[in-house]
Design an enzyme around this catalytic site. Structure first.
Site, PDB file in Angstrom:
ATOM      1  N   ALA A   1       1.935   3.445  -2.028  1.00 26.67           N
ATOM      2  CA  ALA A   1       1.596   4.739  -2.642  1.00 26.67           C
ATOM      3  C   ALA A   1       0.316   5.329  -2.064  1.00 26.67           C
ATOM      4  O   ALA A   1      -0.163   6.365  -2.537  1.00 26.67           O
ATOM      5  CB  ALA A   1       1.458   4.566  -4.163  1.00 26.67           C
TER       6      ALA A   1
ATOM      7  N   GLY B   1       0.862  -1.188   0.000  1.00 22.26           N
ATOM      8  CA  GLY B   1       0.000   0.000   0.000  1.00 22.26           C
ATOM      9  C   GLY B   1       0.894   1.231   0.000  1.00 22.26           C
ATOM     10  O   GLY B   1       0.511   2.309   0.465  1.00 22.26           O
TER      11      GLY B   1
ATOM     12  N   LYS C   1     -12.623   7.931   2.834  1.00 20.03           N
ATOM     13  CA  LYS C   1     -12.635   6.715   3.666  1.00 20.03           C
ATOM     14  C   LYS C   1     -13.694   5.746   3.151  1.00 20.03           C
ATOM     15  O   LYS C   1     -14.828   6.131   2.904  1.00 20.03           O
ATOM     16  CB  LYS C   1     -12.878   7.071   5.136  1.00 20.03           C
TER      17      LYS C   1
ATOM     18  N   PRO D   1      -6.858  -1.518  14.543  1.00 20.22           N
ATOM     19  CA  PRO D   1      -7.565  -0.537  13.725  1.00 20.22           C
ATOM     20  C   PRO D   1      -7.045   0.873  13.929  1.00 20.22           C
ATOM     21  O   PRO D   1      -7.354   1.768  13.139  1.00 20.22           O
ATOM     22  CB  PRO D   1      -9.010  -0.640  14.224  1.00 20.22           C
TER      23      PRO D   1
ATOM     24  N   GLY E   1     -12.945   1.506  12.004  1.00 18.56           N
ATOM     25  CA  GLY E   1     -12.542   0.380  12.850  1.00 18.56           C
ATOM     26  C   GLY E   1     -12.285   0.836  14.275  1.00 18.56           C
ATOM     27  O   GLY E   1     -12.547   0.100  15.239  1.00 18.56           O
TER      28      GLY E   1
ATOM     29  N   HIS F   1     -14.363  11.447   9.592  1.00 22.06           N
ATOM     30  CA  HIS F   1     -13.207  11.134   8.740  1.00 22.06           C
ATOM     31  C   HIS F   1     -13.331  11.847   7.396  1.00 22.06           C
ATOM     32  O   HIS F   1     -14.406  12.314   7.018  1.00 22.06           O
ATOM     33  CB  HIS F   1     -13.100   9.621   8.495  1.00 22.06           C
ATOM     34  N   HIS F   2     -12.231  11.806   6.646  1.00 24.57           N
ATOM     35  CA  HIS F   2     -12.150  12.411   5.307  1.00 24.57           C
ATOM     36  C   HIS F   2     -13.105  11.727   4.310  1.00 24.57           C
ATOM     37  O   HIS F   2     -13.588  10.611   4.560  1.00 24.57           O
ATOM     38  CB  HIS F   2     -10.708  12.322   4.802  1.00 24.57           C
TER      39      HIS F   2
HETATM   40  P1  NAD Z   1      -5.360   4.502   0.523  1.00 21.79           P
HETATM   41  O1  NAD Z   1      -6.496   4.115  -0.369  1.00 21.79           O
HETATM   42  O2  NAD Z   1      -4.797   5.873   0.381  1.00 21.79           O
HETATM   43  O3  NAD Z   1      -4.134   3.471   0.357  1.00 21.79           O
HETATM   44  C1  NAD Z   1      -4.297   2.091   0.189  1.00 21.79           C
HETATM   45  C2  NAD Z   1      -3.271   1.642  -0.837  1.00 21.79           C
HETATM   46  O4  NAD Z   1      -3.334   0.211  -0.968  1.00 21.79           O
HETATM   47  C3  NAD Z   1      -3.527   2.243  -2.218  1.00 21.79           C
HETATM   48  O5  NAD Z   1      -2.369   2.903  -2.684  1.00 21.79           O
HETATM   49  C4  NAD Z   1      -3.866   1.020  -3.064  1.00 21.79           C
HETATM   50  O6  NAD Z   1      -3.442   1.141  -4.417  1.00 21.79           O
HETATM   51  C5  NAD Z   1      -3.109  -0.074  -2.329  1.00 21.79           C
HETATM   52  N1  NAD Z   1      -3.606  -1.409  -2.694  1.00 21.79           N
HETATM   53  C6  NAD Z   1      -4.880  -1.772  -2.990  1.00 21.79           C
HETATM   54  N2  NAD Z   1      -4.911  -3.075  -3.363  1.00 21.79           N
HETATM   55  C7  NAD Z   1      -3.645  -3.522  -3.301  1.00 21.79           C
HETATM   56  C8  NAD Z   1      -3.043  -4.783  -3.601  1.00 21.79           C
HETATM   57  N3  NAD Z   1      -3.766  -5.840  -4.019  1.00 21.79           N
HETATM   58  N4  NAD Z   1      -1.699  -4.899  -3.437  1.00 21.79           N
HETATM   59  C9  NAD Z   1      -0.958  -3.854  -3.019  1.00 21.79           C
HETATM   60  N5  NAD Z   1      -1.474  -2.624  -2.750  1.00 21.79           N
HETATM   61  C10 NAD Z   1      -2.799  -2.467  -2.882  1.00 21.79           C
HETATM   62  O7  NAD Z   1      -5.854   4.236   2.013  1.00 21.79           O
HETATM   63  P2  NAD Z   1      -5.188   4.762   3.380  1.00 21.79           P
HETATM   64  O8  NAD Z   1      -5.872   5.988   3.828  1.00 21.79           O
HETATM   65  O9  NAD Z   1      -3.694   4.746   3.252  1.00 21.79           O
HETATM   66  O10 NAD Z   1      -5.651   3.599   4.365  1.00 21.79           O
HETATM   67  C11 NAD Z   1      -5.277   2.252   4.139  1.00 21.79           C
HETATM   68  C12 NAD Z   1      -5.875   1.377   5.235  1.00 21.79           C
HETATM   69  O11 NAD Z   1      -5.314   1.735   6.506  1.00 21.79           O
HETATM   70  C13 NAD Z   1      -7.400   1.541   5.398  1.00 21.79           C
HETATM   71  O12 NAD Z   1      -7.925   0.269   5.742  1.00 21.79           O
HETATM   72  C14 NAD Z   1      -7.521   2.521   6.552  1.00 21.79           C
HETATM   73  O13 NAD Z   1      -8.750   2.425   7.217  1.00 21.79           O
HETATM   74  C15 NAD Z   1      -6.373   2.042   7.400  1.00 21.79           C
HETATM   75  N6  NAD Z   1      -5.832   3.010   8.377  1.00 21.79           N
HETATM   76  C16 NAD Z   1      -5.454   2.480   9.567  1.00 21.79           C
HETATM   77  C17 NAD Z   1      -4.850   3.269  10.523  1.00 21.79           C
HETATM   78  C18 NAD Z   1      -4.373   2.614  11.797  1.00 21.79           C
HETATM   79  O14 NAD Z   1      -3.789   3.297  12.647  1.00 21.79           O
HETATM   80  N7  NAD Z   1      -4.568   1.312  11.954  1.00 21.79           N
HETATM   81  C19 NAD Z   1      -4.649   4.630  10.273  1.00 21.79           C
HETATM   82  C20 NAD Z   1      -5.039   5.161   9.027  1.00 21.79           C
HETATM   83  C21 NAD Z   1      -5.616   4.312   8.069  1.00 21.79           C
END
Ligand code: NAD
Length: 266
Positions: free
Chosen positions: A9, A7, A158, A122, A164, A154-155
């Site tokens: 990017a 993830g 989302k 989460p 979560g 949230h933004h």
């Molecule tokens: P985002 O959409 O900006 O980033 C997700 C990335 O995953 C994208 O770049 C996408 O292309 C990539 N991706 C999708 N399918 C893929 C695959 N098969 N293989 C590799 N990469 C793949 O989302 P985000 O805001 O960065 O959030 C990502 C996740 O993290 C969400 O589930 C969000 O809720 C979670 N999150 C958790 C916390 C925490 O503290 N636990 C904090 C913020 C966000």
């Protein structure tokens, strides 16, 4: 400790690349994105604006994990499950911040965690995890006399609702009060839906703009109200939490852990 990020990017990806780069004893060796992503072939450091790192973003998780000790995964449940399978087969550790797992998907995560150490949380911020602890204490003191409502913001990008983190907050309160969260959570009130029951935990979501994440749990009594709130100003503390989880996992046996374990709060 060699780290790969999947993830890479995404919104969290850039913050994670920077946090790993700044951490002592961690080395970024892999950065993975979904097949066809326009940033494949880009240097991960240039993407995260921390300078060239010599780590190219690829779509090949298996090769990236062969050279890494731990995977940091901030993607989505169905992607995380595939990544867990790859890491379980290779015997590699996983730190995942993905959110939105269904109960069945959580059972699948538990199965993989019988083979490798996994931290799944989460919300990786120290502040939110302190809130989980405070919520437990508040629910213990206030008991059934106070009604519980949760509001999260949230933004507008989302994908999962409620967050979560909000669900975990509801679960913590419900568990402390001896209730089954899935039975008492109320996500929807509209029209002549009747009076509130004492047991229910109301859950409201707000979406818009670039809000990183805000959560408030209301304990509402007769003539008084307690609010426990957390506001995230940037994504960096989530990334720092993930880095902390990587350090903590070193030498751990297989099992499913969360940030309460990492922070010694459980
Ligand atoms: P985002 O959409 O900006 O980033 C997700 C990335 O995953 C994208 O770049 C996408 O292309 C990539 N991706 C999708 N399918 C893929 C695959 N098969 N293989 C590799 N990469 C793949 O989302 P985000 O805001 O960065 O959030 C990502 C996740 O993290 C969400 O589930 C969000 O809720 C979670 N999150 C958790 C916390 C925490 O503290 N636990 C904090 C913020 C966000």
């Amino acid at each position: 400790m060699k780290v790969a990020i999947v993830g890479a990017a995404g919104r969290m990806g850039g913050r994670l690349i920077q946090a790993v780069q700044e951490a002592d004893e961690l080395e970024l060796t892999g950065a993975v994105e979904r097949p066809g992503h326009p940033q494949i072939g880009t240097d991960a450091g240039l993407l995260a604006a921390v300078g060239e790192l010599g780590v190219t973003i690829t779509d090949d998780l298996v090769t990236s994990m062969e050279n890494a000790d731990v995977l940091i995964d901030f993607t989505f449940p169905e992607v995380t499950l595939k990544n867990l399978e790859i890491c379980a087969n290779l015997g590699k550790m996983v730190v995942s911040g993905s959110t939105g797992f269904t109960p069945d998907q959580k059972i699948e995560v538990e199965k993989y965690a019988e083979r490798i150490p996994v931290v799944l949380a989460p919300n990786m911020s120290v502040g939110v995890n302190a809130c989980f602890k405070l919520l437990k204490e508040a629910a213990k003191i206030l008991g059934d006399d106070f009604e519980v409502e949760i509001v999260e913001l949230h933004h507008n990008k989302k994908k999962d609702s409620p967050s979560g983190t909000a669900v975990r907050m509801g679960e913590v309160v419900a568990e402390t009060l001896g209730r089954d969260y899935n039975q008492v959570a109320n996500y929807h009130r509209e029209g002549m839906c009747g009076e509130r029951t004492r047991e229910e935990i109301g859950m409201q979501t707000v979406r818009g703009g670039d809000i990183v994440g805000e959560h408030t749990v209301y304990f509402i009594g007769m003539g008084e109200r307690i609010e426990i709130s957390h506001r995230a100003m940037s994504r960096d503390m989530f990334a720092r939490g993930a880095v902390r989880a990587c350090h903590w996992l070193q030498g751990k046996p297989p099992g499913l852990f969360d940030m309460q374990d990492v922070l010694g709060l459980s």
